[in-house]
Design an enzyme around this catalytic site. Structure first.
Site, PDB file in Angstrom:
ATOM      1  N   CYS B 408       0.806  -1.217   0.000  1.00  5.83           N
ATOM      2  CA  CYS B 408       0.000   0.000   0.000  1.00  5.83           C
ATOM      3  C   CYS B 408       0.842   1.270   0.000  1.00  5.83           C
ATOM      4  O   CYS B 408       0.477   2.258  -0.633  1.00  5.83           O
ATOM      5  CB  CYS B 408      -0.971  -0.017   1.157  1.00  5.83           C
ATOM      6  SG  CYS B 408      -0.177  -0.183   2.747  1.00  5.83           S
ATOM      7  N   HIS B 452      -2.356   0.614   6.937  1.00  8.83           N
ATOM      8  CA  HIS B 452      -2.629   0.932   5.550  1.00  8.83           C
ATOM      9  C   HIS B 452      -2.164   2.366   5.285  1.00  8.83           C
ATOM     10  O   HIS B 452      -1.956   3.136   6.217  1.00  8.83           O
ATOM     11  CB  HIS B 452      -4.141   0.786   5.305  1.00  8.83           C
ATOM     12  CG  HIS B 452      -4.522   0.807   3.862  1.00  8.83           C
ATOM     13  ND1 HIS B 452      -3.927   0.010   2.921  1.00  8.83           N
ATOM     14  CD2 HIS B 452      -5.463   1.532   3.191  1.00  8.83           C
ATOM     15  CE1 HIS B 452      -4.470   0.233   1.744  1.00  8.83           C
ATOM     16  NE2 HIS B 452      -5.406   1.165   1.878  1.00  8.83           N
ATOM     17  N   ASP B 468      -8.096   5.841  -2.501  1.00  8.70           N
ATOM     18  CA  ASP B 468      -7.256   4.739  -2.066  1.00  8.70           C
ATOM     19  C   ASP B 468      -6.722   4.036  -3.296  1.00  8.70           C
ATOM     20  O   ASP B 468      -7.413   3.224  -3.908  1.00  8.70           O
ATOM     21  CB  ASP B 468      -8.048   3.778  -1.183  1.00  8.70           C
ATOM     22  CG  ASP B 468      -7.131   2.772  -0.518  1.00  8.70           C
ATOM     23  OD1 ASP B 468      -5.977   2.635  -0.980  1.00  8.70           O
ATOM     24  OD2 ASP B 468      -7.557   2.130   0.461  1.00  8.70           O
TER      25      ASP B 468
END
Lengths: 306, 650
Positions: B408, B452, B468
């Site tokens: 991520c 994250h 995202d």
């Protein structure tokens, strides 16, 4: 389930020894519980008569041993004598080989002679010259002792006293009973005219049924509470031993049987308590020693029924 | 006093040694190695003393050893005060006390030292296993203390007695725990030298830093929602916001509050929840985007990040509300926007070229550039993986165009880089995404592997918008969890794996128990206490009413215990109870039963005093005497006795 034969026996004895229902009942209870009886009293209050009557109505052999200070164990147990005809030693049984023994004035003899008797009582057998001979069955010793303050006595130690299940006193009769005694027939002849009420075998059965009398947990609690009290309260020098508790329970069972019950009540325990503790429990206050009844009453009243 | 000087038996010495071991062993990880070894040597010495019946060491030697031990602790820590030095000193004393077990009083001193050491364990850990072990040790120690005053019963009896005593103390302990006025702060918190190293997000983020966290299944925080749990894809737990980029790593703004706070407008229905945050040693608190209320003692930074006044060194619980949607930062301060555009002067030429193309095509239309960037990400077919290859100097280019594999933080870095290069203000937000609802207690558990990073872009007129980039390539990471998103075969933390249903079930249960412990035992604070008392009808009690309630309840427990003991002691036979009723009735008429009096003897006496009732009294007494003292069950006679007593009206 009242046993008429026991009532008849008690009635017979009470006819001869007057006004002493309670000590007589206690001595019968002691016999039924397979214990030995110690009577402490002055001479002439009927100790010998009691022993005699008991043997007679129960159909038992009777012997009397008069203890003296020069007595030896062989005088009690018996002795082996050389028989010239057969060329060997022959044992002549002593007076102890009988069913009811009256050991009169036991505390006049030396400890050596005393212990010969007491060991025979405990073991129910006699060992003389390497051979063990069983004593007859039933075997019941009534020992009498003079009050210990009299001159020329060897007091029995506590451990020896413990071998007697009960210790009772006869005491003087009350005036009415005494009058009846004085006015009545000769006691010796009355004893001689008695016939046995039961056979020795029946006596053994009765002794067995004493053991079957039920002591409930509540009652055993009570016996334990009594013992615990004697062990903790400062009133006594030492508490009741487990053997004393067993004795208490055994006599209470016999007492219940005499009352025609198959179970022990606290009343039975209380009734026999003075006789059980009289020679076992020593009050710290020596002035109380002579009055067993009041000492027992104090113990009873100090312990609530559990 | 003779008891105190009674010599210590061998059995007692063995038991004391075992107790000292039980109390000291859990502390070894905290003690310096030399001390553990020295204590072990002293224990062995004690064992030899008991086994061989050697003479105890002379007093002068003990004196030297005490001095040496104290000096050792002092040299180790330069102090003898504080948590670890204090505990070390206690261990020294315990080990040496074992060598001079002369009399019962030494055994008592040893037992007391053991109690202190048990207490000391809680200064280091407060988990359930620690507590259970401590209970066990306290039990053994108490048994030893009992043995010190009376060593006739065997060890099993001592343990039983100790257990009974502790069980009787339990209600008082619970009462004091619940009602004793609380001070702010955790029960066992000691400010110094805690949490030297705890895992969690840090204030910088470089490639691989979150991937490292994904290997940990430690719990970050737990959340209890007051209403329904929002969808998994809504669970963005906002942590440190990182606008500064040096070409390799991101970091949080150097000065907090450099820009004025920009108000924001929430949309939708508020989500109400309570967070129990595990200590992580940093200042930030985690909140569902975007926070509508703040926990006490905290502030919101200009980038909407709640910050605590003090670093979170103890487990922290706070209530919060969040807006599921918000319009935020429409009038963002120019300085903040400038910061959100800053890029290193060099590096990553390929993405810069593409971004420049977007800027040329769309000009200031941030939304269009955002769409172009999203299109680029989905077109590149990037792979979400826990094991990304190492990247060189131009990490964004290498990630997007060469390796195409990343975690991520790679996605977020590349995305924010691309937007900034195209002139759209953007920043990286770190935090946690998702979590797992424990079906046993309904708590949402967020673990370190849920860490994250995502991006936020500023679009004129819309303010800060969350994008995202991971979700573009690996939507299952957001909609489900980590295990579904990474290629199969990659090594995952044990608990993150989806297989083994029974293990999962077991873990849920264990975790629910741990959570309950944290919530209600370790986290029982003044707030909880107030809530609990309020639910009992005591609103805002002051210390006086608290003390009153406490004393009354303690008195009640005491009475209850006494009654219980008495009841056990006098478990009354029903026939005896009936007999007591009967005698009480007679006592009112002046014929009192003496407690030592046998039933038949009493009946005889009572009958004499009340000749009218003689027959009834005799009947009742003989029934009772048979019931209580004769053999066998006699149910019908008992009914008879009850009936007769009921009918008896003197």
């Amino acid at each position: 389930m009242r046993l008429p034969e026991l009532d008849a026996i008690l009635a017979d004895i009470n006819r001869i020894i007057l006004g002493k229902e309670r000590p007589i009942r206690l001595s019968l209870a002691c016999l039924l519980a397979r214990g030995h009886l110690l009577i402490e009293d002055l001479p002439g209050v009927g100790k010998t008569t009691l022993a005699h009557v008991l043997a007679r109505v129960l159909g038992l052999d009777f012997q009397r041993i008069q203890f003296t200070s020069d007595m030896l164990p062989a005088d009690i147990l018996g002795v082996s004598i050389f028989d010239r005809d057969s060329g060997s030693f022959h044992f002549h049984p002593g007076p102890i080989f009988t069913q009811v023994v009256l050991a009169d004035e036991i505390n006049r003899a030396t400890p050596k002679a005393q212990s010969a008797l007491l060991e025979a009582m405990e073991e129910r057998q006699v060992t003389a010259e390497g051979k063990t001979r069983a004593l007859p069955e039933p075997f019941f010793v009534i020992a009498t002792q003079n009050p210990t303050h009299q001159i020329g006595t060897f007091p029995l130690p506590e451990s020896q006293l413990d071998r007697f299940l009960l210790k009772i006193e006869l005491g003087y009769p009350d005036p009415a009973a005494e009058r009846e005694l004085l006015a009545g027939a000769d006691r010796r002849q009355m004893v001689a005219s008695l016939s046995p009420r039961i056979a020795p075998q029946r006596l053994i059965e009765l002794q067995d049924s004493v053991r079957a009398v039920h002591a409930s947990p509540a009652l055993i609690d009570y016996v334990q509470a009594l013992a615990a009290h004697t062990r903790t309260a400062p009133r006594w020098q030492a508490g009741l031993s487990p053997r004393a508790c067993l004795a208490l329970l055994a006599v209470a069972r016999a007492w219940a049987l005499l009352d025609g019950r198959d179970h022990v009540l606290p009343e039975d325990v209380q009734a026999v308590l003075p006789g059980v503790i009289a020679h076992r429990l020593r009050p710290t206050d020596d002035t109380l020693r002579t009055n067993v009844e009041s000492v027992a009453a104090a113990l009873i009243e100090a312990v609530p029924l559990p | 006093m003779a008891r105190i000087n009674r010599p210590v038996s061998r059995r007692q010495a063995w038991w004391l040694l075992a107790t000292a071991l039980a109390a000291g062993l859990p502390l070894t990880p905290q003690l310096p190695l030399w001390l553990s070894l020295a204590a072990a040597a002293a224990f062995c010495w004690r064992a030899a003393l008991t086994l061989r019946q050697w003479r105890l060491p002379p007093r002068w030697l003990m004196f030297v050893l005490v001095i040496a031990g104290t000096a050792g602790v002092f040299l180790q820590y330069r102090t003898i005060f504080g948590r670890t030095p204090g505990i070390s000193l206690l261990v020294v004393f315990l080990a040496l006390k074992l060598l001079e077990l002369r009399a019962a009083r030494d055994a008592m001193a040893t037992a007391l030292l053991c109690y202190f050491l048990v207490l000391g364990q809680f200064l280091f850990t407060q988990t359930i296993p620690t507590a259970l072990l401590a209970c066990l040790t306290v039990l053994i120690t108490t048994a030893n203390l009992l043995a010190a005053s009376d060593d006739r019963p065997n060890p099993l009896q001592q343990l039983r007695r100790a257990g009974l005593m502790l069980a009787q103390a339990l209600p008082f302990m619970l009462l004091l725990f619940v009602l004793f006025p609380r001070i702010q702060g955790p029960l066992w918190g000691i400010p110094q030298d805690r949490f030297a190293a705890v895992s969690g997000l840090s204030d910088t983020m470089s490639p691989g830093s979150i991937a490292q966290l994904s290997q940990s299944d430690a719990i970050a925080f737990r959340v209890q929602f007051k209403g329904t749990v929002p969808q998994q894809s809504q669970l963005y737990w906002r942590g440190p916001v990182m606008p500064a980029f040096d070409g390799r790593s991101w970091r949080v703004a150097q000065t907090l509050g450099a820009y004025p706070e920009v108000p924001y407008r929430g949309l939708g229905t508020l989500v109400d929840y309570e967070v129990t945050l595990e200590p992580h040693g940093k200042f930030w608190l985690f909140a569902l985007e975007l926070p509508a209320t703040l926990p006490p003692d905290s502030a919101l930074t200009s980038d909407y990040q709640p910050i605590a006044r003090e670093a979170v060194r103890n487990r922290l619980r706070y209530n919060q509300r969040a807006w599921p949607e918000a319009i935020a930062g429409v009038d963002e301060a120019p300085g903040a926007l400038r910061d959100a555009l800053a890029l290193p002067k060099q590096g990553n030429p390929r993405i810069r070229a593409i971004s420049a193309g977007w800027q040329a095509r769309h000009g200031n239309d941030g939304a269009a550039i955002l769409a172009a960037a999203e299109a680029l990400f989905s077109q590149q077919l990037l792979i979400y993986t826990l094991n990304p290859p190492l990247l060189g100097a131009d990490m964004v280019d290498e990630f997007l165009f060469d390796s195409r594999r990343g975690f991520c933080e790679h996605f977020a870095t590349a995305f924010v880089f691309a937007l900034r290069a195209a002139g759209v203000p953007a920043r990286v937000v770190a935090g946690y995404q998702g979590g797992e609802v424990n079906p046993v207690d309904g708590y949402l558990v967020v673990r370190q592997y849920d860490a994250h990073a995502w991006a936020e872009a500023w679009i004129a007129g819309r303010g800060w918008v969350r994008i995202d980039p991971t979700a573009i390539s690996a939507p299952s990471r957001i909609n489900n969890n980590l295990a579904n998103a990474v290629p199969s075969g990659e090594e995952l933390p044990f608990l993150a794996r989806g297989d083994l249903a029974w293990l999962r079930e077991l873990r849920y249960r264990l975790d629910a128990v741990t959570n309950g412990w944290n919530q209600w035992v370790l986290g029982y604070n003044p707030q909880r206490q107030r809530d609990l008392l309020a639910s009992l009808g005591l609103n805002e009690p002051d210390w006086r009413s608290m003390t009153a309630v406490l004393s009354v309840l303690c008195g009640m427990v005491m009475l209850g215990l006494t009654a219980w003991i008495l009841r056990n002691r006098l478990r009354v036979d029903p026939s005896l109870a009936a007999w007591r009723r009967f005698t009480a009735r007679l006592a009112k008429r002046g014929v009192a039963w003496q407690t030592w009096e046998g039933p038949l003897a009493f009946a005889e006496r009572a009958a004499k005093q009340m000749p009218v009732h003689a027959e009834a009294i005799a009947e009742i007494a003989s029934l009772y005497a048979r019931l209580r003292y004769a053999p066998g069950p006699r149910a019908s006679e008992f009914e008879q006795l009850k009936a007769k007593i009921a009918a008896f009206k003197p």
